[in-house]
Design a protein around this motif. Sequence first.
Motif, PDB file in Angstrom:
ATOM      1  N   SER A 109       0.283  -1.280   0.413  1.00  0.00           N
ATOM      2  CA  SER A 109      -0.355   0.048  -0.411  1.00  0.00           C
ATOM      3  C   SER A 109       0.455   1.426   0.092  1.00  0.00           C
ATOM      4  O   SER A 109       0.421   1.935  -0.679  1.00  0.00           O
ATOM      5  CB  SER A 109      -0.991   0.305   0.771  1.00  0.00           C
ATOM      6  N   MET A 110       2.025   1.036   0.834  1.00  0.00           N
ATOM      7  CA  MET A 110       2.683   2.575   0.797  1.00  0.00           C
ATOM      8  C   MET A 110       3.998   2.428  -0.329  1.00  0.00           C
ATOM      9  O   MET A 110       4.362   4.331  -0.772  1.00  0.00           O
ATOM     10  CB  MET A 110       3.497   2.425   1.569  1.00  0.00           C
ATOM     11  N   GLU A 111       3.884   1.936  -1.125  1.00  0.00           N
ATOM     12  CA  GLU A 111       5.175   1.972  -2.238  1.00  0.00           C
ATOM     13  C   GLU A 111       3.778   2.074  -3.203  1.00  0.00           C
ATOM     14  O   GLU A 111       4.111   3.506  -3.695  1.00  0.00           O
ATOM     15  CB  GLU A 111       5.649   1.027  -2.411  1.00  0.00           C
ATOM     16  N   SER A 112       2.999   1.890  -3.270  1.00  0.00           N
ATOM     17  CA  SER A 112       2.334   2.181  -4.405  1.00  0.00           C
ATOM     18  C   SER A 112       1.448   3.578  -3.921  1.00  0.00           C
ATOM     19  O   SER A 112       1.284   4.958  -5.256  1.00  0.00           O
ATOM     20  CB  SER A 112       0.966   1.346  -4.702  1.00  0.00           C
TER      21      SER A 112
ATOM     22  N   VAL B 275     -10.588  -8.015 -10.944  1.00  0.00           N
ATOM     23  CA  VAL B 275     -12.037  -7.104 -10.525  1.00  0.00           C
ATOM     24  C   VAL B 275     -11.129  -5.683 -11.077  1.00  0.00           C
ATOM     25  O   VAL B 275     -11.231  -5.100 -11.595  1.00  0.00           O
ATOM     26  CB  VAL B 275     -12.924  -6.937  -9.634  1.00  0.00           C
ATOM     27  N   PHE B 276      -9.770  -5.789 -10.244  1.00  0.00           N
ATOM     28  CA  PHE B 276      -9.559  -4.009 -10.106  1.00  0.00           C
ATOM     29  C   PHE B 276      -8.377  -3.960 -11.446  1.00  0.00           C
ATOM     30  O   PHE B 276      -8.476  -3.155 -12.056  1.00  0.00           O
ATOM     31  CB  PHE B 276      -8.345  -4.381  -9.118  1.00  0.00           C
ATOM     32  N   PHE B 277      -8.229  -4.950 -12.018  1.00  0.00           N
ATOM     33  CA  PHE B 277      -7.308  -4.131 -13.802  1.00  0.00           C
ATOM     34  C   PHE B 277      -8.219  -4.751 -14.793  1.00  0.00           C
ATOM     35  O   PHE B 277      -8.038  -3.503 -15.466  1.00  0.00           O
ATOM     36  CB  PHE B 277      -6.433  -5.114 -13.616  1.00  0.00           C
ATOM     37  N   HIS B 278      -9.393  -5.398 -14.740  1.00  0.00           N
ATOM     38  CA  HIS B 278     -10.227  -5.573 -16.208  1.00  0.00           C
ATOM     39  C   HIS B 278     -11.464  -4.628 -15.792  1.00  0.00           C
ATOM     40  O   HIS B 278     -11.425  -4.519 -16.881  1.00  0.00           O
ATOM     41  CB  HIS B 278     -10.441  -6.741 -15.831  1.00  0.00           C
ATOM     42  N   LEU B 288      -2.654  -0.328  -4.351  1.00  0.00           N
ATOM     43  CA  LEU B 288      -2.995   0.687  -2.283  1.00  0.00           C
ATOM     44  C   LEU B 288      -4.233  -0.816  -2.227  1.00  0.00           C
ATOM     45  O   LEU B 288      -3.858  -1.242  -0.970  1.00  0.00           O
ATOM     46  CB  LEU B 288      -3.639   1.977  -3.261  1.00  0.00           C
ATOM     47  N   PHE B 289      -4.613  -0.770  -2.509  1.00  0.00           N
ATOM     48  CA  PHE B 289      -6.213  -1.656  -1.819  1.00  0.00           C
ATOM     49  C   PHE B 289      -5.640  -3.179  -1.788  1.00  0.00           C
ATOM     50  O   PHE B 289      -6.428  -3.951  -0.873  1.00  0.00           O
ATOM     51  CB  PHE B 289      -7.154  -1.603  -3.471  1.00  0.00           C
ATOM     52  N   PHE B 290      -5.192  -3.916  -2.749  1.00  0.00           N
ATOM     53  CA  PHE B 290      -4.895  -4.961  -2.858  1.00  0.00           C
ATOM     54  C   PHE B 290      -3.374  -4.786  -1.130  1.00  0.00           C
ATOM     55  O   PHE B 290      -3.788  -5.916  -0.568  1.00  0.00           O
ATOM     56  CB  PHE B 290      -3.669  -5.595  -3.899  1.00  0.00           C
TER      57      PHE B 290
END
Lengths: 295, 322, 417
Positions: A109-112, B275-278, B288-290
């Motif tokens: 999370s932090m790096e993105s 779901v997130f990428f497609h 970030l969500f991941f």
Amino acid sequence: MVRAIELVISGLALGGIYALIAFAMSLTISTTRILNVAHGVFFVWGGACFVILSQHLGLHPAVSIAILIALFFGFALLFQWSIVRPLLGRSAHLLLVGSILATFGLAQSMESALGYGWVTWVDPYPVFASSVVMFPVSVGGVSLSGSRLVILAFVLVMVTGCHLFLQKTLMGKGARAMAQNFDGFVVIGLNPYRLSMILFALAIVATAISGAFYVLAVPLNPYEGLPLTLKAFTVVVLAGVGNLPATLAAGALLGTAEVMTSQFFGTVWAPAVSLTLLFLVLVIRPTGFFGRGVY
Amino acid sequence: MSRRDWGAASITAGVMAFLCVLPPLLSSSWLLVMFLSFMWLVITANYDVLDGFLGHVNLGQGAFFGLGAYVATILLNVPSVQQLGALAPLLVTACALVVAALFAAVMAFPLFRLKGLYFAIGTLILIFLLQVLALNLTTLTGGSYGLYIPPRFFMSTFVGYYLALFLAAVSVGLNAYLSRSRLGLAFRCIKEDEAAAGSIGLDLMKYKTAALVVASLPTAAAGVLFALNSGFIDPGIALGVERSLLPPLMALLGGTGTALGPVFGTAIIRAIETVFFHYLRLPVPSMLFFGLTLLAVALLIPEGLLRSPRVKRLGVFRALAS
Amino acid sequence: MRMRSRKLGIGVTVVIGAVLLPWLATSPRVGAQAREIKIGGTMAVTGAFSVEWGPRARTFMEEWAKMVNDRGGVFVREVNAKLPIKMIVYDDGSSADRAVELYERLATTDKVDFFTGPASSPITIKASTVAEKYGIPMVTAEANSPAIFARGFKWLVGADRPAPQWAEDYYTMVKALMDAGAMPRLKTVAVIQENTPHTMDVGWGGINRANIAGLTVVATETVPPGASDFSAVIGKLKALNPDLVYVATWAGTAAAFAKQAFELGLRAKELHIPHSTIAEKFYAMAGGTIAEGITGTTHEAHFTKGDKDAYFALRKKVGLEGFDAGWTSLRFIALEALAKAIEQAGSLDRAKVMAALRGLHYETLHGELAFSFGVEVAGKKVDGVGNKKVFPAQWQNGKIEVLWPSELATAKYRPRQ
């Protein structure tokens, strides 16, 4: 002859950089048993904040460091409260697994967030380094890198300081006690949460400042956190977890090995050397080259 | 078998049948998503042999995958192998399995002297070392430029889907077998208390080595399949560190030490990814969500989905979580 | 504990629902509008490659499509109308696996007519395989590794000139400057290359084209990706004392090298770092003392030809100034070439557009663009490579100045120190 001396000193200087990455992690794992995969990411964030403060906002480096300390102290408290506290009460296997999972998630999370934030608000090109300290040093025909000497000096001060803290102060002794026997520590009525909060605050602030010093010599990008964590592990395990003075020696050993490998086999093999060295030490002397520290 | 076992068996059969008839209905993109998901499942299930059953966090599983991919690709570029025509893929798979098993057997000796965190780091080193070797030994591996599979050996995703499904079934089946067999019981004894296990006469090194070797085989085969379908590999694609770091996360999410834990963990993470990428176009990065999801899981469901007490209260899951 | 976790569970479900709702709301509706030209691709918006590319690459392409649509669209003779462009760019997260999934999706679900290229060599190699499988013309922008174009593919072209040729323009300039006395006589060169496909290609050029300027290569040092310590390399070079040091690495690595070289006393007469003028940040990273006088190459220049006003307006729209993200010129040219090919073909038929691309000749930002087939680059036979050059440049007074060719030059070469 001069070149041989230069090589050895370069190895030591590189060792200083490696000790820089590692000592805060050694402090953390040994005292709190939390495996912080996000260590490298905190390090990178420290460097990033320093560059924003000193380069983009134009603040004096010392002022930037001061603001950095305040920022990361606050962050450390948040980290301690939201992540460390829930983890501390678990059994050993669950603690290891949970700390890896949680800190890995935090790291991603932090790096993105840093990657996205940098290109959106700071600069289209998310690579950062500082050029505030840079000077050639020449001693009797032998050339040394000034920025790396500064890093070495900083590391020496920090490691000495932490070591004295652990050995001489009451809180430091408490930290060692907690590391040796968590249950016993609790049984005699001491508060592990408060102590680990202070230790984490110390360690995270130290990590962030280390990151600031690192970018004086080497540029960073937001995605270098995890490889740096591995580097830190390497040094920590080589030294023996918790043995802070040994992180200096371990760093020096690693740095010299890499520079020698680069000299005789080509720089492309340097990463293999540190990996192999770590593997050998793990297998032959898992407690570290220089023996156990805090334990 | 008990009623519960019959129930579980029929659900499993039903799911397998469904998965077998699915491909003609899927778009090529979804076919690929499923193919890759089965491969992740193979690696995750194999990882779980060491974590869930033996109690060692093995961060080197990706090394076997990459080894399989590289051995297959390197061999398929050798003219004498190419002349074997249709037999070539079989030969290279066999070679990949042998190499992986040897690598596992040899590495077992130094690695199993280590425990806990040190074992984890030791295994992580494997994948990084292999990546450095792949990058530097240019004449053998193509270096940073990578290697190509000769076009006539390409494996279509349609065929790959079934082969990967088969491998995944084997891997999950292996874990199911382990959870009910004496071998698995031996592993679990070692996991609980090594000293005690040793004192009742279990040859620790033999069992641990066996576990590592067995766990290396389907993963290496998955690497071969991946290479054949991909047509091109390089150190980042075949030996990227995520191949070693994602499977533990998938296993932990789903619940280690259970046969179906890896299935759920892989499915959930792959679903989130897809779901997130497609589909989603969020203003902030998906990673970030991941990351936040992982964090939440670590804090809320520390033992993994199938082993968390809350989930176990649902009867259905009790049957599946063995 | 139980109540808290149940509330948390409900909260999480609500959040997920709120996030998925916009997606459901924007699903394609049945009975869509008139024919659009669908162009699709992926981009490294996040992940490791996003450092060199990032969200702006996607935004630039989407803004280009908007610009074309504002002008009415692309004229297609077959339907005797100007058709709008629909640009679909996914984030592949720097993962080759995911990029292929997404290109397959673009081909079969989104049913795009044409592809744009992704970021990085390995992902371009895999994506172009999808293009070849379905027979979808793909125009790449920055991809310039000969390996990508040496596979006999029929549906691939790239706007950039192959990286090994970057050195040709530089050494040609060096020879001219030396002959004119504007540059000190150089005899030896040492090449440092970073072990990634692109930088190794640039290094190949540095090594194998040195003879253009009559230079002898005295050392070739390969460093691992992201190397940060060059003590051994610098030590060796100090002993050899080359006149020119050619550093074929990415900008960050180059900054680390330049600083360490300076501190350890390696002073060559000429220090050429191609990526030092591609990434404007190099100056801040290395510091003015070191960066001044370093030469490099740049994709970007104050173009005088082609649709330059539109190009610069687009850059401004995306928030780019100066020499930032110079590869946008390549993206612009690649997309423009595709649009021109559609116009020339007069149809959206893929085979016809591909044929038009093959024979395309038109004037754009850098001059006349054409794709070459069956030529040899770095010992490989390549098809579909473009001719957009990079321009030798130099850091002077904190700014990037283009040195060559004279039509685009903004300053004259200044010798170091």
